[in-house]
Write a protein that holds these residues in place. Structure first.
Motif, PDB file in Angstrom:
ATOM      1  N   GLN B 397       0.868  -1.184   0.000  1.00  0.00           N
ATOM      2  CA  GLN B 397       0.000   0.000   0.000  1.00  0.00           C
ATOM      3  C   GLN B 397       0.901   1.228   0.000  1.00  0.00           C
ATOM      4  N   SER B 398       0.671   2.133  -0.917  1.00  0.00           N
ATOM      5  CA  SER B 398       1.546   3.300  -1.043  1.00  0.00           C
ATOM      6  C   SER B 398       0.731   4.580  -0.991  1.00  0.00           C
ATOM      7  N   LEU B 399       1.225   5.485  -0.197  1.00  0.00           N
ATOM      8  CA  LEU B 399       0.586   6.791  -0.067  1.00  0.00           C
ATOM      9  C   LEU B 399       1.685   7.836  -0.242  1.00  0.00           C
ATOM     10  N   ILE B 400       1.522   8.690  -1.229  1.00  0.00           N
ATOM     11  CA  ILE B 400       2.578   9.672  -1.487  1.00  0.00           C
ATOM     12  C   ILE B 400       2.677  10.644  -0.323  1.00  0.00           C
ATOM     13  N   GLY B 401       1.556  11.002   0.224  1.00  0.00           N
ATOM     14  CA  GLY B 401       1.523  11.925   1.352  1.00  0.00           C
ATOM     15  C   GLY B 401       0.232  11.723   2.113  1.00  0.00           C
ATOM     16  N   GLY B 402       0.207  12.158   3.377  1.00  0.00           N
ATOM     17  CA  GLY B 402      -0.939  11.899   4.236  1.00  0.00           C
ATOM     18  C   GLY B 402      -2.229  12.552   3.796  1.00  0.00           C
ATOM     19  N   GLY B 403      -2.138  13.610   2.989  1.00  0.00           N
ATOM     20  CA  GLY B 403      -3.345  14.314   2.574  1.00  0.00           C
ATOM     21  C   GLY B 403      -3.934  13.802   1.278  1.00  0.00           C
ATOM     22  N   HIS B 404      -3.187  12.930   0.581  1.00  0.00           N
ATOM     23  CA  HIS B 404      -3.719  12.379  -0.671  1.00  0.00           C
ATOM     24  C   HIS B 404      -4.878  11.447  -0.339  1.00  0.00           C
ATOM     25  N   GLN B 405      -5.935  11.575  -1.064  1.00  0.00           N
ATOM     26  CA  GLN B 405      -7.150  10.837  -0.735  1.00  0.00           C
ATOM     27  C   GLN B 405      -7.230   9.479  -1.417  1.00  0.00           C
ATOM     28  N   PHE B 406      -6.252   9.208  -2.274  1.00  0.00           N
ATOM     29  CA  PHE B 406      -6.262   7.913  -2.962  1.00  0.00           C
ATOM     30  C   PHE B 406      -4.944   7.194  -2.722  1.00  0.00           C
ATOM     31  N   GLU B 407      -5.079   5.960  -2.303  1.00  0.00           N
ATOM     32  CA  GLU B 407      -3.911   5.138  -2.031  1.00  0.00           C
ATOM     33  C   GLU B 407      -3.682   4.221  -3.230  1.00  0.00           C
ATOM     34  N   THR B 408      -2.420   3.924  -3.489  1.00  0.00           N
ATOM     35  CA  THR B 408      -2.108   3.015  -4.592  1.00  0.00           C
ATOM     36  C   THR B 408      -1.777   1.638  -4.032  1.00  0.00           C
ATOM     37  N   ILE B 409      -2.433   0.656  -4.574  1.00  0.00           N
ATOM     38  CA  ILE B 409      -2.179  -0.731  -4.186  1.00  0.00           C
ATOM     39  C   ILE B 409      -1.520  -1.404  -5.379  1.00  0.00           C
ATOM     40  N   SER B 410      -0.344  -1.946  -5.148  1.00  0.00           N
ATOM     41  CA  SER B 410       0.384  -2.530  -6.274  1.00  0.00           C
ATOM     42  C   SER B 410       1.049  -3.825  -5.826  1.00  0.00           C
ATOM     43  N   GLY B 411       1.132  -4.762  -6.726  1.00  0.00           N
ATOM     44  CA  GLY B 411       1.738  -6.024  -6.331  1.00  0.00           C
ATOM     45  C   GLY B 411       1.863  -6.999  -7.475  1.00  0.00           C
ATOM     46  N   LEU B 412       2.133  -8.227  -7.088  1.00  0.00           N
ATOM     47  CA  LEU B 412       2.304  -9.318  -8.042  1.00  0.00           C
ATOM     48  C   LEU B 412       1.318 -10.428  -7.716  1.00  0.00           C
ATOM     49  N   ALA B 413       0.802 -11.061  -8.754  1.00  0.00           N
ATOM     50  CA  ALA B 413      -0.072 -12.220  -8.580  1.00  0.00           C
ATOM     51  C   ALA B 413       0.620 -13.425  -9.191  1.00  0.00           C
ATOM     52  N   SER B 414       0.318 -14.597  -8.666  1.00  0.00           N
ATOM     53  CA  SER B 414       0.965 -15.812  -9.190  1.00  0.00           C
ATOM     54  C   SER B 414       0.322 -16.198 -10.527  1.00  0.00           C
ATOM     55  N   ASP B 415       0.954 -17.136 -11.182  1.00  0.00           N
ATOM     56  CA  ASP B 415       0.435 -17.586 -12.478  1.00  0.00           C
ATOM     57  C   ASP B 415      -0.959 -18.196 -12.368  1.00  0.00           C
ATOM     58  N   GLU B 416      -1.333 -18.602 -11.164  1.00  0.00           N
ATOM     59  CA  GLU B 416      -2.659 -19.212 -10.964  1.00  0.00           C
ATOM     60  C   GLU B 416      -3.786 -18.193 -11.085  1.00  0.00           C
ATOM     61  N   VAL B 417      -3.458 -16.909 -10.896  1.00  0.00           N
ATOM     62  CA  VAL B 417      -4.499 -15.879 -10.825  1.00  0.00           C
ATOM     63  C   VAL B 417      -4.865 -15.411 -12.233  1.00  0.00           C
ATOM     64  N   ALA B 418      -6.132 -15.518 -12.541  1.00  0.00           N
ATOM     65  CA  ALA B 418      -6.602 -15.070 -13.857  1.00  0.00           C
ATOM     66  C   ALA B 418      -7.123 -13.632 -13.801  1.00  0.00           C
ATOM     67  N   ARG B 419      -7.719 -13.275 -12.689  1.00  0.00           N
ATOM     68  CA  ARG B 419      -8.207 -11.902 -12.534  1.00  0.00           C
ATOM     69  C   ARG B 419      -8.308 -11.563 -11.061  1.00  0.00           C
ATOM     70  N   LEU B 420      -8.330 -10.249 -10.829  1.00  0.00           N
ATOM     71  CA  LEU B 420      -8.428  -9.723  -9.458  1.00  0.00           C
ATOM     72  C   LEU B 420      -9.542  -8.705  -9.398  1.00  0.00           C
ATOM     73  N   GLU B 421     -10.123  -8.585  -8.224  1.00  0.00           N
ATOM     74  CA  GLU B 421     -11.199  -7.618  -8.034  1.00  0.00           C
ATOM     75  C   GLU B 421     -10.992  -6.938  -6.677  1.00  0.00           C
ATOM     76  N   ILE B 422     -11.392  -5.681  -6.589  1.00  0.00           N
ATOM     77  CA  ILE B 422     -11.334  -4.981  -5.308  1.00  0.00           C
ATOM     78  C   ILE B 422     -12.751  -4.643  -4.860  1.00  0.00           C
ATOM     79  N   PHE B 423     -13.029  -4.871  -3.592  1.00  0.00           N
ATOM     80  CA  PHE B 423     -14.335  -4.563  -2.995  1.00  0.00           C
ATOM     81  C   PHE B 423     -14.137  -3.480  -1.938  1.00  0.00           C
TER      82      PHE B 423
END
Lengths: 175, 615
Positions: B397-423
């Motif tokens: 989880q990455s936040l450029i600064g405390g006042g930014h209202q949107f956080e960036t989520i970045s990562g790697l998925a294994s070969d088993e993963v066909a798709r990802l969803e966020i709730f």
């Protein structure tokens, strides 16, 4: 009391002209401190709110009387203190000892020492005012001097006397 | 300072509470003075002296609104009606169709494009800059610009002559399509003009100015920010809002945001305050995660095949880029720069190699990934066989600064993963762009907790990860109720150091010591079975050094030993020690010995001499 952590922070020069805009800035920045000192003087949260509002109304009306060589905030503090003193007089009530405020909720669960509070309430008015302005308003000696129209040197001496008076009174009561 | 002096201070502190909840009411003061107010808050005093007045929207509390007034205001019920936002107020069509405002001049556009081309994570599609709001405040020019880039809308604040500028913050366009409020805060309490020095300890400094800005729906006429010091009104133009606090108090924060429409309706805008200092940090939100909670097929471990085979996916990062060499990334043998969402400027640098850092055992292969976002980047590494310890994907989880209202989520998925969803806690769900096993998604901090769900090629759920809070969320104990001063001590120059305590939400106590010049430290009791008997440290304050910390209950007295052989005894106050000490030269503190009530030495803490940088 504001945290001392704020001390030493470079601040912008306060607006010194007594325009309504400048008074509005002083009001917004210091509202809770004005309220606290007023409440310490009148012992009534609602009345304290009225005191602050009336004091600023007076300041707005009297803005042309403010001397530009004096600090605007110090001038406003003087008006707040005088308005509070007048409110106490108008109510024709004697000053309640601080321990009468025991009904106030104490969020940390601490109950003020009634004995000590009574001693504080019995201090001469100037000593109490200096204590309140120092600890509740976080004013420095020069600002307190301006607010009470006394010399800065007198502030230190008065504060010292207040501490000594409390010390002596407590020692006497605990013997 | 004596105990009696401390008692006086404590009695004063307790006698009249600091009414943090009390809100100023400037219009009432004006009314009592007989001053009329214009319908838009402009003061029209009869016979007022001509004064140079700053624009109303820029002044702190130019239009203070009492809390009661806010509470009494008609709060429209937000309806998740897609772009209709809140019925009757309007939608974000101006932003969904393009960018409001006026295009900047060709020279400025060209300069922006040149700068954009120079970075790895360039905004795609050659974004066209528009000027949304321009104002001059106390001799400084502030300009809010906007642009769209792929699936993001971005705001860019220029503050001429102040560091912290330009401030760029982006939000996914999808936020507008599913918006439930007629305004979107993008960046709050962004500091401008901070002195270019590293603060000592907790010696925070107030910025010269701070800015909060965002975008608004077509029908919004006003945006009000409720701050610690009152309420102020932002300027609203070109479907955007901007509020500049030209003289912010130290630690002052926006706490709530309201948007109002022509018909007078007022709607609270979802928003997360920027953190400040040790304690003023957002707590986990009181909401439940949504989305599936049960894995349908369990998978263990996982691989990123192309990376292990060194296939040239994405693009090759520049050889001189960070992470490829030097202290951060030395040891990476193969790395690629990936764009899982070609519509985004965000990139993921993924590498593999034998590292001697990031906790990777010597000789083991490790996989690293770093988010690259404009001038910012961050990430980490894991041993290759422990890349997916809990689920077939891992992320940061990455936040450029405390006042930014949107956080960036970045990562790697294994070969088993066909798709990802966020709730999101709001019930919204979105697919997460996934390519070459890399994924990046932006999440609104006001919509946490979030849940990431991985599916295999057959559509079965193979991994679930929930996050209660964003990167700035603080889950640990924090002070509850009022602070109580325990110790006030003066150094030889008469400067006071103060130690105060409060109850801790986790049981025990929280403490904070405030030293001259704003230095200090803080913390809360942590339950542990092996805490040292002496938990002391040295804090450097303005012109002096202080021994501060706490001891266990059985320590009745401590003895300070100095390099010249001198000693000094102190009794803990409520288990705390606070004392100015020499910390360099011949009288330097070298050791503290703790004694029990019987006078037996039961603990010892040594202090090494201060090290000079590079020493």
């Amino acid at each position: 009391m504001r945290d001392r952590v704020e001390e030493g922070v470079r601040r912008k020069t306060e607006p010194e002209d007594a325009s309504i805009a400048s008074l509005g800035i002083v009001y917004e920045r210091g509202y809770r401190r004005f309220l606290r000192v007023a409440e310490a003087l009148v012992h009534d949260a609602e009345l304290a709110r009225d005191v602050v509002q009336d004091a600023f109304a007076r300041a707005i009306r009297a803005r042309f009387d403010h001397r530009s060589d004096g600090s605007l905030e110090g001038w406003v503090w003087r008006i707040v203190v005088n308005t509070a003193k007048n409110a106490v007089r108008d109510r024709a009530a004697t000053t309640l000892p601080l321990h009468d405020l025991a009904d106030e909720p104490h969020t940390n669960g601490a109950v003020p020492d009634a004995e000590l509070s009574a001693v504080l309430a019995a201090l001469p008015e100037r000593q109490r005012l200096v204590l309140f302005l120092r600890y509740y308003a976080d004013l420095d000696y020069c600002q307190i001097a301006e607010a009470l129209e006394i010399q800065p040197g007198t502030v230190g001496a008065t504060l010292n006397h207040a501490h000594k008076a409390v010390r002596h009174a407590l020692e006497a009561t605990r013997r | 300072m004596s105990d009696l002096d401390l008692l006086v201070m404590d009695a004063l502190e307790d006698a009249v509470p600091y009414r943090r909840e009390a809100l100023p009411d400037w219009p009432d003061a004006l009314a009592r003075a007989g001053v009329q107010q214009g319908t838009h808050g402009h003061v029209r005093p009869a016979g007022d002296r001509p004064v140079q007045r700053r624009p109303v929207w820029l002044r702190r509390g130019a239009l203070p609104l009492a809390a009661a007034a806010l509470a009494a205001a008609v709060v429209a019920v937000a309806t998740p009606a897609g772009s209709a936002v809140v019925r009757g107020i309007g939608d974000f069509s101006a932003w969904l169709r393009g960018v409001p405002g006026e295009p900047v001049g060709p020279a400025e556009q060209e300069a922006f494009e040149r700068a954009n081309r120079r970075v790895w994570s360039a905004f795609p599609d050659g974004p066209q800059l528009s000027t949304l709001i321009e104002r001059e405040v106390e001799g400084r020019r502030f300009e809010l610009q906007g642009f769209r880039s792929g699936g993001s809308l971005c705001l860019r604040l220029l503050a001429r002559g102040l560091n912290g500028s330009p401030a760029v913050s982006c939000a996914p366009l999808q936020e507008l399509q599913g918006a439930t409020a007629p305004a979107l805060v993008v960046l709050a309490d962004h500091s401008l003009g901070l002195r270019n020095v590293v603060p000592v300890g907790q010696q925070y400094v107030a910025p010269e100015a701070s800015a909060t800005f965002g975008i608004v729906a077509d029908g919004v006429t006003g945006v009000e920010l409720v701050t610690d010091e009152g309420t102020r009104r932002a300027v609203v133009e070109a479907n955007a809002f901007l509020s500049i606090d030209a003289s912010p108090e130290l630690g002052e924060r926006v706490r709530a945001v309201f948007a109002s429409a022509r018909d007078g309706r007022r709607v609270e805008v979802p928003f997360v305050s920027a953190p400040f200092g040790s304690w003023d940090q957002p707590a986990p939100r009181d909401a439940k995660p949504t989305g599936p909670a049960k894995v349908e097929r369990t998978v263990a471990g996982g691989r990123v095949g192309w990376l292990e085979r060194r296939e040239p996916r994405g693009v090759e990062p520049p050889a001189d880029a960070p992470y490829m060499r030097g202290p951060m990334g030395g040891g990476l043998e193969f790395a690629r720069l990936l764009a899982p969402d070609p519509q985004s400027h965000l990139r993921l640098l993924v590498g593999i190699g034998t590292l001697k850092r990031y906790g990777v055992p010597a000789g083991e292969q490790a996989v690293c990934y770093f988010l690259v976002a404009g001038g910012s980047s961050g990430g980490g590494c894991s041993p290759l066989d422990r890349l997916f310890p809990r689920a077939p994907f891992s992320f940061g989880q990455s936040l450029i600064g405390g006042g930014h209202q949107f956080e960036t989520i970045s990562g790697l998925a294994s070969d088993e993963v066909a798709r990802l969803e966020i709730f999101f806690a709001t019930g919204e769900r979105r697919p997460i762009p996934l390519a070459d096993n890399a994924f990046i998604v932006q999440a609104a901090r006001a919509k946490y907790p979030i849940r990431l769900v991985a599916y295999d090629a057959a559509g079965q759920i193979i991994g679930i990860e929930t996050r209660e809070g964003d990167a700035a969320t603080y889950r640990g104990p924090r002070p509850v109720g009022a602070w109580r001063t325990v110790l006030t001590v003066e150094d030889e120059q008469g400067n006071a150091g103060r130690l105060r305590v409060a109850r801790s939400s986790g049981g025990g106590r929280c403490y904070e010591y405030l030293l001259p010049g704003g230095a200090g430290g803080s913390g809360c009791d942590v339950k542990t079975s092996n805490r040292p008997k002496l938990g002391l440290g040295i804090s450097q304050a303005a012109g002096s050094a202080w021994l501060a910390g706490d001891v266990v209950a059985e320590v009745a007295e401590v003895e300070l030993h100095f390099a010249d052989g001198a000693t000094r005894r102190l009794r803990p106050t409520e288990r705390f020690i606070l004392a100015p000490v020499d910390w360099d030269g011949d009288r330097r503190l070298t050791e503290v010995v703790g004694f029990d009530a019987a006078g037996d030495a039961i603990a010892r803490q040594r202090f090494r001499p201060p090290q000079l940088p590079g020493g």
